[in-house]
Motif scaffolding. Structure first.
Motif, PDB file in Angstrom:
ATOM      1  N   GLN A 147     -10.407  -2.504   3.628  1.00 52.20           N
ATOM      2  CA  GLN A 147     -11.246  -2.862   2.489  1.00 52.20           C
ATOM      3  C   GLN A 147     -12.059  -1.643   2.079  1.00 52.20           C
ATOM      4  OE1 GLN A 147     -13.514  -6.114   4.091  1.00 52.20           O
ATOM      5  NE2 GLN A 147     -14.697  -4.836   5.472  1.00 52.20           N
ATOM      6  N   GLU A 148     -12.755  -1.751   0.945  1.00 56.06           N
ATOM      7  CA  GLU A 148     -13.481  -0.609   0.408  1.00 56.06           C
ATOM      8  C   GLU A 148     -14.577  -0.128   1.354  1.00 56.06           C
ATOM      9  OE1 GLU A 148     -14.969  -1.449  -3.441  1.00 56.06           O
ATOM     10  OE2 GLU A 148     -12.986  -1.732  -4.364  1.00 56.06           O
ATOM     11  N   ALA A 149     -15.220  -1.058   2.044  1.00 52.78           N
ATOM     12  CA  ALA A 149     -16.298  -0.678   2.952  1.00 52.78           C
ATOM     13  C   ALA A 149     -15.793  -0.045   4.243  1.00 52.78           C
ATOM     14  CB  ALA A 149     -17.147  -1.907   3.276  1.00 52.78           C
ATOM     15  N   GLY A 150     -14.498  -0.017   4.427  1.00 54.50           N
ATOM     16  CA  GLY A 150     -13.918   0.558   5.630  1.00 54.50           C
ATOM     17  C   GLY A 150     -13.105  -0.459   6.407  1.00 54.50           C
ATOM     18  N   PRO A 151     -12.163  -0.014   7.223  1.00 56.47           N
ATOM     19  CA  PRO A 151     -11.317  -0.939   7.979  1.00 56.47           C
ATOM     20  C   PRO A 151     -12.127  -1.752   8.990  1.00 56.47           C
ATOM     21  CG  PRO A 151     -10.406   1.285   7.966  1.00 56.47           C
ATOM     22  CD  PRO A 151     -11.795   1.395   7.447  1.00 56.47           C
ATOM     23  N   VAL A 152     -11.746  -3.030   9.122  1.00 54.64           N
ATOM     24  CA  VAL A 152     -12.397  -3.934  10.070  1.00 54.64           C
ATOM     25  C   VAL A 152     -11.315  -4.547  10.957  1.00 54.64           C
ATOM     26  CG1 VAL A 152     -13.728  -6.057  10.354  1.00 54.64           C
ATOM     27  CG2 VAL A 152     -14.332  -4.445   8.546  1.00 54.64           C
ATOM     28  N   LEU A 153     -11.597  -4.632  12.249  1.00 56.50           N
ATOM     29  CA  LEU A 153     -10.666  -5.233  13.203  1.00 56.50           C
ATOM     30  C   LEU A 153     -11.284  -6.509  13.758  1.00 56.50           C
ATOM     31  CD1 LEU A 153      -7.919  -4.805  14.623  1.00 56.50           C
ATOM     32  CD2 LEU A 153      -9.176  -3.741  16.507  1.00 56.50           C
ATOM     33  N   VAL A 161      -1.791  -7.216   9.475  1.00 56.91           N
ATOM     34  CA  VAL A 161      -2.455  -6.236   8.606  1.00 56.91           C
ATOM     35  C   VAL A 161      -2.623  -6.835   7.215  1.00 56.91           C
ATOM     36  CG1 VAL A 161      -2.328  -3.914   7.635  1.00 56.91           C
ATOM     37  CG2 VAL A 161      -1.464  -4.349   9.948  1.00 56.91           C
ATOM     38  N   PHE A 162      -3.847  -6.690   6.679  1.00 53.62           N
ATOM     39  CA  PHE A 162      -4.158  -7.097   5.309  1.00 53.62           C
ATOM     40  C   PHE A 162      -4.668  -5.876   4.557  1.00 53.62           C
ATOM     41  CE2 PHE A 162      -4.595 -10.890   7.891  1.00 53.62           C
ATOM     42  CZ  PHE A 162      -3.961 -11.867   7.136  1.00 53.62           C
ATOM     43  N   GLU A 163      -4.110  -5.634   3.376  1.00 54.12           N
ATOM     44  CA  GLU A 163      -4.568  -4.533   2.543  1.00 54.12           C
ATOM     45  C   GLU A 163      -4.582  -4.977   1.089  1.00 54.12           C
ATOM     46  OE1 GLU A 163      -1.953  -1.201   2.853  1.00 54.12           O
ATOM     47  OE2 GLU A 163      -0.192  -2.430   3.234  1.00 54.12           O
ATOM     48  N   ALA A 164      -5.618  -4.547   0.381  1.00 53.77           N
ATOM     49  CA  ALA A 164      -5.817  -4.934  -1.018  1.00 53.77           C
ATOM     50  C   ALA A 164      -5.871  -6.451  -1.170  1.00 53.77           C
ATOM     51  CB  ALA A 164      -4.721  -4.335  -1.901  1.00 53.77           C
ATOM     52  N   GLY A 165      -6.448  -7.111  -0.177  1.00 54.61           N
ATOM     53  CA  GLY A 165      -6.587  -8.552  -0.240  1.00 54.61           C
ATOM     54  C   GLY A 165      -5.303  -9.321  -0.051  1.00 54.61           C
TER      55      GLY A 165
END
Length: 648
Positions: free
Chosen positions: A225-231, A397-401
């Motif tokens: 996400q824009e704020a940075g990757p989250v696990l 993995v989720f990217e760009a929602g």
């Protein structure tokens, strides 16, 4: 958990069904066991009962610990036997397979019973009983034979409504015990552990134990996400203990300490030797031979007497000396996730429990490791910056929602880095081309007459990468590590046990090349004496040879050339000698034929003069051959001396 273990005892997970000792804390491990802690309050003089599955009893007996606080003490622990019928008489144990009254009485022969039939009563000892099969005229029946108190032997038919009672009160009680043990055996999966305690007031009791449980499983969500990757990390926990876990403190441990099953529950018997005193042994008869001669001690053919029996020596039994205590140590690195809020999981249900949600250092890239495919994979490089050990498991993995793909990740220690691949990138194509060549000799060494050489085969594999999309990309190429091969260029960014990794920056809509050059060095050895001058010339002309080594090889080459020339001269002289000898043989044959013809004296004399001349020539040639062989031998001796002194 280690703080608790200082004052609590351990017990395997079974399920303490007593309501006054509920589960308060659970710690689950990755090697198939779990730690359970129960705390409750008991009334004055009350004891606790813990119920376990039969398969859990070995772990229960290995780890059970109990602690009472105030007003009393644990006086003992007892539990159900694994063989509930073992303590009963053999005739009662054999009743388990008997289904009819006659079969039961047959198994209890000799027992005194009181039999009440609708028409009469009888008392006596059971002689036997049987089931008489029926036929068309009469149905089957059961009969018992009694030795009556009056001394009569009588057979009686057992009909519905017959009443039987054992005359011996002890036998009657044993029969009740047998039925109770049989009922307990039917519940074969349950075993009770009773904690006996003393005291005259209420007190708190705590129990901890380890028993087999399903391993907890971890799964992750990696969100770009824009704020940075989250696990995010979720634990999957299964409750198969047969009781509810209500508001328990749950901890999940990543790691695999040593654990094993020790057979403690089933009774263990050992075989003992039979020892008897010599005087209790029967003596064998002895045969005494008659004397033949006073001087004769024995005769051949007579078997020797058996040795005297050995006495069995008995000694007082001493107590075993206890071994030195084992040293405790950590087994691997364990990391515990303690869930912040109490957890409730009903029996025979499972739950997903969150244990991680942190920002991580991660970057998206491509990875090319499957060289049978033309496309690399979308991947992420994760650096564990969470300060926690991340247990291995699947990663979504989720990217760009949107859903991006799935990957597997093994256990990741703090600060460690890992690559995961989760999708195929069809916007990038990769092709490979291999070019190989064999280099000249790179090193030459001579020692004790042996010539050691090093040559290298060089191979270049070129990866041609086409980025068809209008965005830059970073590609990691995994090049296989091959035994005895060394990468010359370029330098890999990192190396694993199986691959070199090279990083390539791809511009939008562009083509890039990655040539990877490797070499394999071959070593050979050969005796210099066996090399011909032509072969030696190839070594002398090698550019990698040092000046000193070249000078020494040139001396060897010159000497071997002299030896070769001397050998050629010897061969020519030997050929001349053979020619003269053959010509002499021809002349001698001619002389033999002329001697039988008259008037050929002049021709005979000419042949004789020619033979004499050839004899002189032959003597000179043989002297010349001897000198040549001597010179050739001297040259070889000089070469041998050169070999012994030569080293580079």
């Amino acid at each position: 958990m280690t703080r608790k273990l200082r004052h609590l005892l351990l017990i395997p997970i079974g399920a303490l069904m007593a309501a006054d000792l509920p589960v308060r804390e659970i710690v689950l491990y990755k090697h198939g066991v779990g730690y359970f802690e129960r705390i409750g309050r008991l009334a004055a003089g009350e004891s606790a009962r813990l119920e376990f599955k039969a398969a859990e009893m070995n772990d229960v007996l290995k780890s059970l610990m109990v602690n009472e606080k105030g007003g009393g003490a644990v006086s003992g622990i007892r539990y159900d036997s694994s063989q509930p019928l073992a303590g009963l008489p053999e005739d009662l144990r054999n009743l388990r397979d008997k289904t009819t009254l006659a079969e039961v009485l047959e198994a209890l022969k000799g027992s005194r019973i009181a039999l009440a039939l609708p028409s009469e009563t009888a008392s006596g000892a059971v002689v036997g009983a049987r089931v008489v099969p029926g036929d068309e005229k009469r149905p089957g029946r059961e009969e018992v034979t009694l030795l009556l108190d009056s001394g009569e032997l009588r057979s009686l038919e057992l009909i519905p409504g017959s009443r039987i009672r054992f005359a011996d009160a002890g036998m009657q009680e044993q029969f009740k015990e047998y039925l109770a043990a049989l009922a307990n055996t039917r519940a074969r999966d349950k075993r009770s552990v009773h904690i006996e305690s003393t005291g005259t007031q209420s007190r708190d009791i705590a129990a901890g134990y380890m028993i087999p449980v399903p391993v907890w499983k971890s799964s992750y969500r990696l969100v770009f996400q824009e704020a940075g990757p989250v696990l995010e990390g979720w634990a999957i926990v299964d409750n198969t203990t047969g009781e509810d876990w209500t508001n328990v403190s749950l901890s999940l441990v990543s790691g695999r300490p040593i654990s094993f099953i020790s057979p403690l529950y089933d009774p263990r018997y050992i075989s003992r030797q039979v020892a008897t005193l010599p005087e209790e042994m029967a003596q064998t008869p002895a045969l005494h031979a008659g004397a033949v001669d006073d001087r004769l001690k024995a005769m051949a053919g007579f078997a020797p007497l058996p040795p005297a029996p050995q006495r069995v020596r008995t000694e007082a039994m001493n107590l075993s000396t206890p071994p030195a205590p084992a040293k405790a140590r950590e087994v691997g690195e364990l990391f515990e996730y303690r869930i912040a809020t109490p957890v409730t999981i009903r029996q025979n249900q499972s739950a997903m429990v969150p244990f991680l949600q942190d920002k991580v250092a991660a970057r998206k890239l491509l990875i090319y490791s499957d060289h049978s495919s033309a496309h690399p994979r979308n991947a992420a490089e994760i650096t564990n910056s969470t300060g926690k050990t991340l247990d291995g498991g699947p990663v979504t993995v989720f990217e760009a929602g949107a859903y991006g793909g799935e990957a597997l990740m093994d256990t990741l220690s703090r600060g460690d880095k890992r690559l995961i691949s989760y999708a195929i990138d069809v916007g990038t194509r990769i092709g490979t081309q291999i070019d190989s060549r064999r280099d000249l000799v790179r090193e030459v060494h001579l020692r004790r007459g042996l010539l050691f050489t090093k040559a290298a085969a060089v191979e270049t594999r070129t990866y041609t990468i086409r980025n068809t999309e209008n965005q830059p990309k970073t590609l990691i190429v995994e090049h296989p590590v091959r035994a005895q091969h060394t990468v010359l260029t370029p330098k890999p960014v990192e190396t694993t046990a199986a691959h070199y990794r090279f990083e390539v920056k791809l511009a939008p809509d562009s083509v890039a090349k990655l040539p990877v050059t490797e070499e394999r060095v071959y070593e050979t050895s050969v005796a210099v004496a066996s090399l011909t001058p032509d072969v030696l010339v190839t070594y002398v002309q090698n550019q990698n040879l040092s000046a000193a080594a070249r000078k020494e090889l040139e001396r060897i080459l010159e000497q071997k050339s002299k030896i070769a020339i001397a050998g050629n001269e010897i061969a020519r002289t030997e050929a001349e000698i053979n020619t003269v000898v053959q010509d002499q043989e021809r002349i001698r044959q001619n002389l033999a034929s002329l001697n039988r013809v008259s008037g050929r004296d002049r021709q005979v004399q000419a042949y004789a003069d020619q033979l004499a001349s050839q004899e002189t020539q032959l003597a000179q040639l043989r002297d010349q051959l001897a000198a040549q062989r001597k010179g050739h031998s001297a040259l070889e001796t000089e070469l041998k001396v050169m070999f012994e002194k030569l080293e580079f």
